[in-house]
Write a protein that holds these residues in place. Structure first.
Motif, PDB file in Angstrom:
ATOM      1  N   TRP A 710     100.932  -5.324  68.872  1.00  0.00           N
ATOM      2  CA  TRP A 710     100.316  -4.488  67.820  1.00  0.00           C
ATOM      3  C   TRP A 710      98.788  -4.585  67.914  1.00  0.00           C
ATOM      4  N   GLY A 711      98.283  -5.788  68.184  1.00  0.00           N
ATOM      5  CA  GLY A 711      96.842  -5.942  68.312  1.00  0.00           C
ATOM      6  C   GLY A 711      96.279  -5.127  69.464  1.00  0.00           C
ATOM      7  N   LEU A 712      96.987  -5.119  70.571  1.00  0.00           N
ATOM      8  CA  LEU A 712      96.543  -4.321  71.721  1.00  0.00           C
ATOM      9  C   LEU A 712      96.516  -2.836  71.378  1.00  0.00           C
ATOM     10  N   LEU A 713      97.572  -2.365  70.766  1.00  0.00           N
ATOM     11  CA  LEU A 713      97.664  -0.933  70.476  1.00  0.00           C
ATOM     12  C   LEU A 713      96.606  -0.512  69.469  1.00  0.00           C
ATOM     13  N   ARG A 714      96.392  -1.334  68.453  1.00  0.00           N
ATOM     14  CA  ARG A 714      95.367  -0.991  67.464  1.00  0.00           C
ATOM     15  C   ARG A 714      93.973  -0.998  68.079  1.00  0.00           C
ATOM     16  N   VAL A 811     129.019  -4.159  69.296  1.00  0.00           N
ATOM     17  CA  VAL A 811     127.608  -4.470  69.064  1.00  0.00           C
ATOM     18  C   VAL A 811     127.262  -4.097  67.624  1.00  0.00           C
ATOM     19  N   ASP A 812     126.743  -5.028  66.872  1.00  0.00           N
ATOM     20  CA  ASP A 812     126.380  -4.781  65.483  1.00  0.00           C
ATOM     21  C   ASP A 812     124.975  -4.187  65.409  1.00  0.00           C
ATOM     22  N   ALA A 813     124.779  -3.249  64.478  1.00  0.00           N
ATOM     23  CA  ALA A 813     123.457  -2.692  64.195  1.00  0.00           C
ATOM     24  C   ALA A 813     123.423  -2.409  62.701  1.00  0.00           C
ATOM     25  N   GLY A 814     122.839  -3.322  61.947  1.00  0.00           N
ATOM     26  CA  GLY A 814     122.921  -3.228  60.498  1.00  0.00           C
ATOM     27  C   GLY A 814     121.702  -2.663  59.822  1.00  0.00           C
ATOM     28  N   GLU A 815     120.522  -2.789  60.437  1.00  0.00           N
ATOM     29  CA  GLU A 815     119.290  -2.393  59.764  1.00  0.00           C
ATOM     30  C   GLU A 815     118.364  -1.662  60.720  1.00  0.00           C
ATOM     31  N   LEU A 816     117.707  -0.637  60.193  1.00  0.00           N
ATOM     32  CA  LEU A 816     116.669   0.093  60.915  1.00  0.00           C
ATOM     33  C   LEU A 816     115.349  -0.120  60.192  1.00  0.00           C
ATOM     34  N   HIS A 817     114.342  -0.563  60.935  1.00  0.00           N
ATOM     35  CA  HIS A 817     113.000  -0.764  60.401  1.00  0.00           C
ATOM     36  C   HIS A 817     112.058   0.218  61.078  1.00  0.00           C
ATOM     37  N   VAL A 818     111.229   0.876  60.291  1.00  0.00           N
ATOM     38  CA  VAL A 818     110.223   1.783  60.828  1.00  0.00           C
ATOM     39  C   VAL A 818     108.860   1.146  60.626  1.00  0.00           C
ATOM     40  N   LEU A 819     108.135   0.943  61.711  1.00  0.00           N
ATOM     41  CA  LEU A 819     106.821   0.318  61.668  1.00  0.00           C
ATOM     42  C   LEU A 819     105.758   1.358  61.986  1.00  0.00           C
ATOM     43  N   VAL A 820     104.727   1.390  61.180  1.00  0.00           N
ATOM     44  CA  VAL A 820     103.579   2.270  61.403  1.00  0.00           C
ATOM     45  C   VAL A 820     102.356   1.389  61.601  1.00  0.00           C
ATOM     46  N   GLY A 821     101.759   1.493  62.764  1.00  0.00           N
ATOM     47  CA  GLY A 821     100.621   0.631  63.067  1.00  0.00           C
ATOM     48  C   GLY A 821     100.984  -0.838  63.134  1.00  0.00           C
ATOM     49  N   GLY A 822     102.264  -1.139  63.387  1.00  0.00           N
ATOM     50  CA  GLY A 822     102.719  -2.520  63.465  1.00  0.00           C
ATOM     51  C   GLY A 822     103.158  -3.098  62.136  1.00  0.00           C
ATOM     52  N   SER A 917     103.158   9.306  55.206  1.00  0.00           N
ATOM     53  CA  SER A 917     101.932  10.081  55.328  1.00  0.00           C
ATOM     54  C   SER A 917     100.983   9.368  56.273  1.00  0.00           C
ATOM     55  N   ILE A 918     100.447  10.112  57.230  1.00  0.00           N
ATOM     56  CA  ILE A 918      99.571   9.532  58.248  1.00  0.00           C
ATOM     57  C   ILE A 918      98.294  10.343  58.304  1.00  0.00           C
ATOM     58  N   ALA A 919      97.159   9.685  58.047  1.00  0.00           N
ATOM     59  CA  ALA A 919      95.875  10.367  58.042  1.00  0.00           C
ATOM     60  C   ALA A 919      95.029  10.009  59.251  1.00  0.00           C
ATOM     61  N   GLU A 920      95.297   8.911  59.902  1.00  0.00           N
ATOM     62  CA  GLU A 920      94.502   8.464  61.048  1.00  0.00           C
ATOM     63  C   GLU A 920      95.414   8.225  62.237  1.00  0.00           C
ATOM     64  N   ASP A 921      94.811   8.244  63.403  1.00  0.00           N
ATOM     65  CA  ASP A 921      95.574   7.968  64.617  1.00  0.00           C
ATOM     66  C   ASP A 921      96.254   6.607  64.501  1.00  0.00           C
ATOM     67  N   THR A 922      97.508   6.556  64.875  1.00  0.00           N
ATOM     68  CA  THR A 922      98.267   5.309  64.785  1.00  0.00           C
ATOM     69  C   THR A 922      99.474   5.414  65.726  1.00  0.00           C
ATOM     70  N   PHE A 923     100.465   4.591  65.507  1.00  0.00           N
ATOM     71  CA  PHE A 923     101.683   4.631  66.321  1.00  0.00           C
ATOM     72  C   PHE A 923     102.865   4.254  65.443  1.00  0.00           C
ATOM     73  N   ILE A 924     104.036   4.722  65.838  1.00  0.00           N
ATOM     74  CA  ILE A 924     105.283   4.445  65.125  1.00  0.00           C
ATOM     75  C   ILE A 924     106.250   3.775  66.086  1.00  0.00           C
ATOM     76  N   VAL A 925     106.922   2.757  65.608  1.00  0.00           N
ATOM     77  CA  VAL A 925     107.936   2.040  66.383  1.00  0.00           C
ATOM     78  C   VAL A 925     109.189   1.910  65.531  1.00  0.00           C
ATOM     79  N   SER A 966      95.061   9.577  71.002  1.00  0.00           N
ATOM     80  CA  SER A 966      95.415   8.631  69.954  1.00  0.00           C
ATOM     81  C   SER A 966      95.380   7.224  70.520  1.00  0.00           C
ATOM     82  N   LEU A 967      94.440   6.437  70.049  1.00  0.00           N
ATOM     83  CA  LEU A 967      94.352   5.018  70.405  1.00  0.00           C
ATOM     84  C   LEU A 967      94.443   4.804  71.916  1.00  0.00           C
ATOM     85  N   GLY A 968      93.678   5.590  72.662  1.00  0.00           N
ATOM     86  CA  GLY A 968      93.637   5.424  74.108  1.00  0.00           C
ATOM     87  C   GLY A 968      94.672   6.219  74.868  1.00  0.00           C
ATOM     88  N   ARG A 969      95.578   6.915  74.179  1.00  0.00           N
ATOM     89  CA  ARG A 969      96.603   7.745  74.826  1.00  0.00           C
ATOM     90  C   ARG A 969      96.235   9.212  74.680  1.00  0.00           C
TER      91      ARG A 969
END
Length: 973
Positions: A710-714, A811-822, A917-925, A966-969
């Motif tokens: 996350w630090g690298l991407l930011r 294979v179990d998959a119980g939770e989905l997490h959405v990360l914005v900017g880490g 809501s996203i106002a600045e360049d970032t990333f989603i994982v 966006s962030l070097g991409r």
């Protein structure tokens, strides 16, 4: 060796003890083991061990190998026939030990791990042979020569050891030797002596001497250090790092393959035909840290060595003639001055009729006498038996319970045997008739049976697990079949059989009754249920026996990939290039698996301390050392790689907590969010392509590496996150767990374009890392690895973030997490396999509104850390893990709220995900977590949390202002 009953009886124990004690003291003086105090200590320990057996006791170097109390023959060399107590009768004086240089293949040892080459030196006598490599560039993880790289029984001459490297200091530093001398003393002791200095450029001069007596089965290693500088040298840990190679680590009181820190009288490794033990020569306990394929043994710790000060430490490397713990225990018992006895095992059937020698494992469990409890810290003893060898061996005296397993038979009860010094104790054991299972595994062709009549299945590679249906315990290590057919000798009774082929496939299992004296048949069908079209399953860092700290042969590594569903793998041996393509061809797997040659480099003494850097693909014909790594700075290393013809991937790995200390000398264990500083060492623009954020079962290290990512991407340093098993073995380090799915134009392994794979990792960055679930994200026309761009000038644009999670039913998959900017956004989204595909996979599809552009929510608030650096608040861990709100049920237990579906089934309740809501360049994982371990396909050798399902997409970059970046991409044209 065992004395024949016709020979004169052995001397009384007291006289024998005195004689051995005198010889121990004489040997100590002759070989220069220590001063008078050490000789007295050896004398005391030698006499002490003449009384009760000491299977877990102290070890001192003892002479007397010429007699062993008159037992002039040894079992286990392969030259003794069943019923004979002695395979050779040379009772005369032993020949002196020898030292010579290797000039050709006939001089070297054999075996898949044998590293000796012309110019190296062999120390040998009539019992064992040891190879010390020549000065210059080292092998494996050693920075230079002068270390033990091979060891074997003198007759078998088959090596299974990786290497032993002397190390000093904390953290570990190697000695760099610049002088080498050899010789043979008048007492017949041959020696090699190497001299050099502390590899970190310090003030320590270091001398190591390897000495071998005429009939010793143990090499005496003495390392002395002198501080030539004007200041004290502090924190001076003295020890060895042992890379066990093909030998499985064992230690007293621990299960095979011990991990973590422990204090023991010795460390040991058991191979298929030879075993090794490393122990302090003075009998003191050693401190060791063990991990995958290595032991870091510390023999002494000094707070400081003053200017002009000298210190030395000694240890013995014992080489047992067989590959079993009983051989280790016997050698150490004898080295401690003990007098072994012998056990001769007779196997009979249920009617008492003699059976021929049978391949298997004869167990010897010590029985406590006079009400004493058995020693819980003793080594678990067993004898490896073969179909053509004698069912007999030396053993420490004591009372034992004898058992047997193997060749499809089980023991009908047990037998007791008392072993006495210098005598052979017979043991008779009745075995059941053999059982056998004929297993056929096929891959289903076409849709699931519910969609229509099944078509005939096709042969498939598969991994076979065998379990006790009552306890669930594994009955044996997993078996591999490449053709789908397997004949398995099994003891009569019920067996649970599980067939698997990685996380894209369903499991097939059944419980079968194995009949005694006959055969049983079982047919199982597995199916590829998870749709990964457009992606190839890669393991981007693996090792074979050509790495000093790994034991898998090329064939075993290739087969293990095939049965785990790995389609592309990188052979990344330590500091050399290996080509496993011939092994793929030999096993006729060209259509299922692509092996790429690579090289895992480690920065050296005065280099940047990168840990390990993997480079692939490379020219398989490149000689060892084609890429310079010792003393290279990060920039110089990368410049050298980029100057090679063609294009390749540079992948940086962290210093894993369980890896060999030589695996990452000087590698920084970065604090969270310091990843930008780490990769900054690699140069700008032409630096690293990928950051390995997940290695094997290193869960804590994964969380730290994700913070670095996350630090690298930011910091606008885009890299591709990857995952690799870094497997060095087979069991507990399975290839492909975890793996990296790479988006490619043609996902057929037989037609894989290596250049396209490189481009995907370096530029497209379209990857999914996982050990089970398969998760993808898409925003508009962009998917993970790409850039989703708002329309230039648009104030706010509404898009839909589509997330798809697909998994096999096991294979179990119980939770989905959405990360914005880490940083995790909102509560975890609960998954429950909303629908089943025609192939049989469970799928969840989630849509989340995303508002991109001005006027939206600003970047999350930040605060300053201890160093003044501003960082987002960490409400969740690096992987986004948080728990949903709970309520108490009638019993007071807190559970997630649930609701009933149309069929009345209770499932977790959740509202639709709120907009982002996203106002600045970032990333989603997107991150997926499961709560049920991946058993029975993987075994929880450590904590079950190590094998919990986890999956993560590559970042999806968001260009919020519509400027095409966006962030070097940059947005794809």
């Amino acid at each position: 060796m065992i004395r024949s009953p016709e020979r004169p009886p052995r001397p009384p124990a007291g006289r024998a003890c005195a004689r051995r004690a005198r010889r121990a003291a004489d040997a100590a003086r002759a070989a220069g083991l220590a001063a008078r105090a050490a000789a007295l200590a050896a004398l005391a320990l030698t006499c002490a061990t003449c009384a009760p057996p000491a299977q877990n006791g102290s070890v001192v170097v003892s002479s007397g190998a010429a007699e062993r109390l008159g037992m002039l023959c040894r079992w286990g060399h392969g030259d003794a026939e069943q019923g004979e107590l002695c395979g050779r009768g040379d009772e005369g004086a032993a020949r002196p030990a020898r030292v010579r240089r290797i000039t050709g293949p006939a001089d070297a040892l054999s075996g898949p791990l044998a590293a000796g080459r012309p110019g190296d030196h062999v120390l040998e006598n009539d019992e064992i042979a040891v190879v010390v490599d020549q000065l210059g560039p080292g092998t494996g993880l050693a920075e230079g020569g002068g270390h033990v790289i091979d060891a074997a029984d003198a007759r078998a001459r088959r090596d299974e050891l990786g290497q032993i490297v002397a190390r000093v200091g904390a953290p570990a530093r190697q000695a760099l030797y610049s002088e080498l001398a050899t010789g043979v003393g008048e007492d017949g002791v041959a020696w090699i002596e190497v001299r050099g200095r502390d590899g970190a450029g310090g003030a320590l001069s270091i001398t190591t001497r390897y000495a071998l007596g005429p009939r010793d089965r143990a090499l005496l290693i003495t390392t002395s250090l002198q501080n030539d500088g004007p200041s004290p040298v502090e924190a001076l840990d003295l020890g060895d790092i042992v890379h066990w190679g093909a030998a499985e680590q064992v230690a007293p009181g621990d299960a095979p393959g011990p991990r973590g820190d422990h204090e023991q009288p010795y460390v040991a490794g058991v191979g298929a035909g030879v075993a090794y033990a490393l122990a302090p020569a003075d009998g003191a306990p050693l401190r060791a840290r063990s991990g995958a394929g290595f032991s870091d043994a510390t023999f002494a710790r000094l707070a400081a060595l003053p200017p002009g000060g000298r210190v030395a430490y000694q240890r013995v490397l014992a080489v047992a003639p067989r590959g079993d713990p009983l051989g280790v225990a016997t050698e150490l018992f004898f080295l401690g001055g003990g007098a072994p006895g012998g056990v001769a095992l007779e196997l009979v059937d249920a009617r008492g009729a003699p059976l021929p020698p049978i391949a298997g494992k004869a167990t010897l469990t010590p029985i406590a006498e006079e009400g004493a409890a058995p020693d819980a810290g003793a080594l678990a003893l067993w004898l490896r038996t073969t179909a053509g060898g004698p069912l007999a061996a030396e053993a420490p005296p004591g009372l034992y319970q004898v058992g047997f397993e193997g060749s499809g038979r089980r023991a009908l009860g047990s037998a007791r045997v008392r072993i006495r010094a210098g005598a052979v104790a017979p043991a008779r054991l009745a075995l059941s008739g053999p059982g056998r299972l004929s297993l056929s595994v096929r891959e289903r062709v076409g849709p699931s049976p519910a969609a229509g009549p099944p078509l005939p299945g096709r042969p498939t590679p598969a991994k076979i697990g065998l379990f006790d249906p009552r306890t669930g315990k594994a009955m044996a290590p997993p078996l591999f079949t490449l053709s789908g057919d397997l004949e398995i000798p099994l003891p009569p009774g019920q067996i649970r059989v599980v067939a698997s082929r990685g996380p894209e496939f369903s499991l097939a299992e059944a419980t079968v009754d194995v009949a005694e004296g006959g055969g049983s048949r079982l047919e199982l069908t597995i199916a590829r249920v998870v749709d990964t079209t457009g992606y190839i399953a890669c393991d981007l860092r693996q090792h074979t026996a050509r790495s000093a700290d790994a034991g898998a042969s090329a064939a075993a590594r290739v087969a293990s990939n095939a049965v785990e569903g790995v389609e592309c793998a990188v052979a990344s041996e330590h500091n050399l290039v290996a080509d496993l393509a011939p092994a793929v061809a030999d096993l006729k797997l060209e259509g299922r698996l692509r092996m790429l040659p690579g090289d895992e480099l480690t920065s050296g003494r005065s280099g940047a301390g990168l840990g390990s850097v993997s480079v692939f693909p490379l020219d398989a014909a490149a000689p060892p050392g084609a890429l310079r790594w010792r003393d290279q700075t990060a920039g110089a290393l990368l410049d050298e790689v980029r100057a090679l013809p063609g294009e390749r991937v540079i992948q940086v790995s962290r210093a894993a907590g369980s890896g060999s200390p030589l695996h990452a000398l000087g590698a920084p264990r970065s604090a969270p969010d310091q990843g930008s500083g780490l990769v900054a060492q690699l140069g700008d623009g032409a630096g690293a392509d990928a950051l390995e954020v997940w290695t094997g079962r290193e869960i804590a290290a994964r969380d730290r590496a994700l913070e670095e990512l996350w630090g690298l991407l930011r910091a606008s340093r885009p890299v591709t996150p990857t995952a690799a098993s870094d497997t060095h073995g087979l069991l507990g380090a399975e290839p492909g767990y975890p793996r990296t799915y790479v988006g490619v134009a043609d996902d057929d392994p037989g037609r894989l374009d290596a250049a396209d794979l490189v481009s995907a990792l370096r530029r497209r960055r379209d990857v999914v890392i996982t050990n089970g679930p398969f998760v993808t994200v898409r925003l508009g026309q962009a998917r993970q690895g790409g850039v989703a761009s708002a329309r230039r000038g648009a104030r706010r644009e509404a898009l839909s973030l589509s997330i798809r999670v697909e998994r096999a039913p096991w294979v179990d998959a119980g939770e989905l997490h959405v990360l914005v900017g880490g940083v995790a956004r909102g509560a975890p989204i609960l998954l429950h396999g909303a629908r089943t595909t025609p192939a049989g996979a469970l799928v969840d599809e989630v849509a989340i509104p995303v508002i991109v552009g001005g006027g939206g929510e600003r970047r999350p608030p930040t605060h300053a850390n201890a160093g003044g650096e501003r960082r987002p608040p960490t409400h969740a861990n690096a992987g986004g893990e948080r728990r949903p709100p709970t309520h108490a049920n009638a019993g007071g237990e807190r559970r997630p709220p649930t609701h009933a579906n149309a069929g009345g089934e209770r499932r977790p309740a959740q509202s639709a995900p709120g907009p982002i809501s996203i106002a600045e360049d970032t990333f989603i994982v997107a991150v997926v977590r499961g709560r049920r371990p991946l058993e029975p396909v993987l075994s929880a050798a450590g904590e079950p949390g190590e094998i919990l399902p986890f999956a993560m997409t590559a970042p999806l970059w968001i260009d919020a202002d519509g400027d095409g970046r966006s962030l070097g991409r940059a947005v794809a044209p």
